[in-house]
Design an enzyme around this catalytic site. Structure first.
Site, PDB file in Angstrom:
ATOM      1  NE  ARG A   1      -2.748   0.653   3.508  1.00 51.36           N
ATOM      2  CZ  ARG A   1      -1.964   0.898   4.571  1.00 51.36           C
ATOM      3  NH1 ARG A   1      -1.150   1.939   4.586  1.00 51.36           N
ATOM      4  NH2 ARG A   1      -1.992   0.085   5.614  1.00 51.36           N
TER       5      ARG A   1
ATOM      6  CG  ASP B   1      -8.594  17.177 -14.912  1.00 56.06           C
ATOM      7  OD1 ASP B   1      -7.962  16.477 -15.724  1.00 56.06           O
ATOM      8  OD2 ASP B   1      -9.713  16.857 -14.459  1.00 56.06           O
TER       9      ASP B   1
HETATM   10  C1  LIG Z   1     -12.624  10.904 -16.228  1.00 58.93           C
HETATM   11  C2  LIG Z   1     -12.127  12.205 -15.746  1.00 58.93           C
HETATM   12  C3  LIG Z   1     -11.832  12.405 -14.389  1.00 58.93           C
HETATM   13  C4  LIG Z   1     -12.072  11.332 -13.327  1.00 58.93           C
HETATM   14  O1  LIG Z   1     -11.321  10.207 -13.518  1.00 58.93           O
HETATM   15  P1  LIG Z   1     -11.809   8.703 -13.115  1.00 58.93           P
HETATM   16  O2  LIG Z   1     -10.639   7.888 -13.499  1.00 58.93           O
HETATM   17  O3  LIG Z   1     -13.072   8.425 -13.870  1.00 58.93           O
HETATM   18  O4  LIG Z   1     -12.056   8.696 -11.638  1.00 58.93           O
HETATM   19  C5  LIG Z   1     -11.335  13.644 -14.014  1.00 58.93           C
HETATM   20  N1  LIG Z   1     -11.145  14.627 -14.914  1.00 58.93           N
HETATM   21  C6  LIG Z   1     -11.436  14.481 -16.228  1.00 58.93           C
HETATM   22  C7  LIG Z   1     -11.211  15.613 -17.168  1.00 58.93           C
HETATM   23  C8  LIG Z   1     -11.933  13.262 -16.689  1.00 58.93           C
HETATM   24  O5  LIG Z   1     -12.231  13.118 -17.981  1.00 58.93           O
END
Ligand SMILES: *Cc1c(COP(=O)(O)O)cnc(C)c1O
Length: 371
Positions: free
Chosen positions: A47, A170
């Site tokens: 972990r 992101d």
């Molecule tokens: C899919 C996505 C997420 C979340 O990711 P998961 O792997 O589904 O938890 C976050 N940001 C963006 C832009 C995404 O497309």
């Protein structure tokens, strides 16, 4: 080294006596100590760390030009770890069209501990007016979902630096191959590795990459190791394997995305196409300045009613009607049906993840569906 070379060689930490060329899969949950009580392999308990996660994290840090990465069990877990690391009462500026899962986290899980303003981050002069004494972070997402809005990372990082705020980005829609937010001033980059990085629609995962090892990063590492929302060694193995072809897959996604966007932009049954590679995109110039190419995600507005829009989704044969994105197979989704009546997403919008099928087949499929 260049991206393609890093993608292939940047994740190997091979310590085997059998001459493996690729990182072997280590499923062991625990690791033996030597006579002094030390861990000669560098790992104690899976972990906390393990060879396959270490390999993935090293690779992601290299690809994003960061210094360290933390891999998580999902993209949502990666983002949540950042929000968990902030002091209660902290104020965050987030995009008004933030990925809905993060918006939901902030509005439900963190409703009592964090203060959030959802702002149109394409309006840089607007951003500064939202900064308060307790503001600690600007969270960006570019390109955004589903309108493919582009945030000027360099511009927003100047604002973050001036006010001593953390800038998180992101970068899921871009992948590490099309943009590197750390090189443009971001402190933390987030990826849903479920998308382009995994690329084959068979792994759920997430990651954070940092530009510096500061107090915030130490907290995030602690949340990963002690919170325990970690990916399995096999998931890490699959992701390292997938990343080796990521730069080449991205080329295919970008060229198919551009060709489909051009075809749809000129089709009489289509009202609008949102794709950052088209000169008609409102932030096309910013996209050109911070991205090396424009990816495989696009959204379209179908001329006509919701029924006509749904008819298109049900008439395409090669585009599977499914959520998610970034895989080798093309997907299409009527976002309004998913997001519900509260959303600002237009009723006639379709989001398309352009896969790696032959572009002639993809265009022919849309042609028959629109007719
Ligand atoms: C899919 C996505 C997420 C979340 O990711 P998961 O792997 O589904 O938890 C976050 N940001 C963006 C832009 C995404 O497309």
């Amino acid at each position: 080294m260049k991206t393609e070379t890093i993608a292939i060689h940047g994740g190997n930490i091979i310590k085997s006596s059998t001459g493996d060329v690729t990182q072997p899969l280590s499923l062991s949950t625990t690791f033996v100590r030597d006579e002094n009580g030390e861990y000669p392999g560098g790992h104690m308990y899976s972990r906390v760390s393990n060879p396959n996660r270490a390999s993935l994290e090293k690779l992601l840090a290299n690809l994003e030009h960061g210094i360290e990465a933390c891999a998580f069990a999902s993209g949502n877990a990666a983002g949540m770890s950042v929000f968990q690391a902030l002091k209660p009462g902290s104020h965050i500026i987030a995009p008004d069209d933030m990925y809905w899962g993060f918006k939901k986290q902030l509005q439900t899980i963190f409703a009592d501990s964090l203060v959030i303003d959802f702002v149109d981050l394409t309006q840089l002069d607007l951003v500064e007016s939202y900064i308060k004494p307790n503001t600690v972070m600007i969270w960006t997402e570019t390109p955004s979902n589903p309108l493919l809005k582009i945030t000027d990372i360099l511009g927003i990082s100047a604002i973050a630096r001036k006010h001593k705020l953390v800038l998180a980005c992101d970068s899921t829609f871009a992948s590490p191959c099309l943009q590197n937010p750390i090189l443009l001033g971001a402190d933390i980059v987030m990826h849903s590795t479920t998308k382009y990085i995994g690329g084959h629609s068979d792994v759920i995962g997430g990651a954070l990459i940092t530009a510096k090892k500061d107090e915030l990063w130490e907290k995030i590492r602690n949340i990963q190791q002690v919170g325990g929302s970690v990916p399995s060694p096999f998931d890490c193995f699959l992701l390292v394997r997938s990343i080796k072809t990521l730069p080449h897959r991205m080329r295919g996604h970008c060229s198919n995305g551009m060709a489909l966007a051009r075809f749809l932009e000129n089709h009489p049954k289509i009202e609008a196409v949102y794709y950052p590679g088209l000169p008609s995109h409102p932030q096309h110039e910013i996209a050109r300045s911070q991205m090396s190419d424009f990816g495989g995600m696009l959204s379209i507005l179908v001329k006509g009613s919701v029924e006509e829009t749904k008819r298109v989704v049900n008439s395409v044969r090669l585009f599977a009607q499914a959520t998610s994105l970034g895989g080798i197979e093309s997907l299409i989704e009527h976002r309004y049906s998913i997001e519900g009546p509260d959303t600002k997403t237009p009723k006639n919008l379709l989001r398309i993840s352009v896969g790696l099928e032959n572009i002639d087949d993809l265009i022919a499929d849309f042609e028959q569906a629109l007719n």
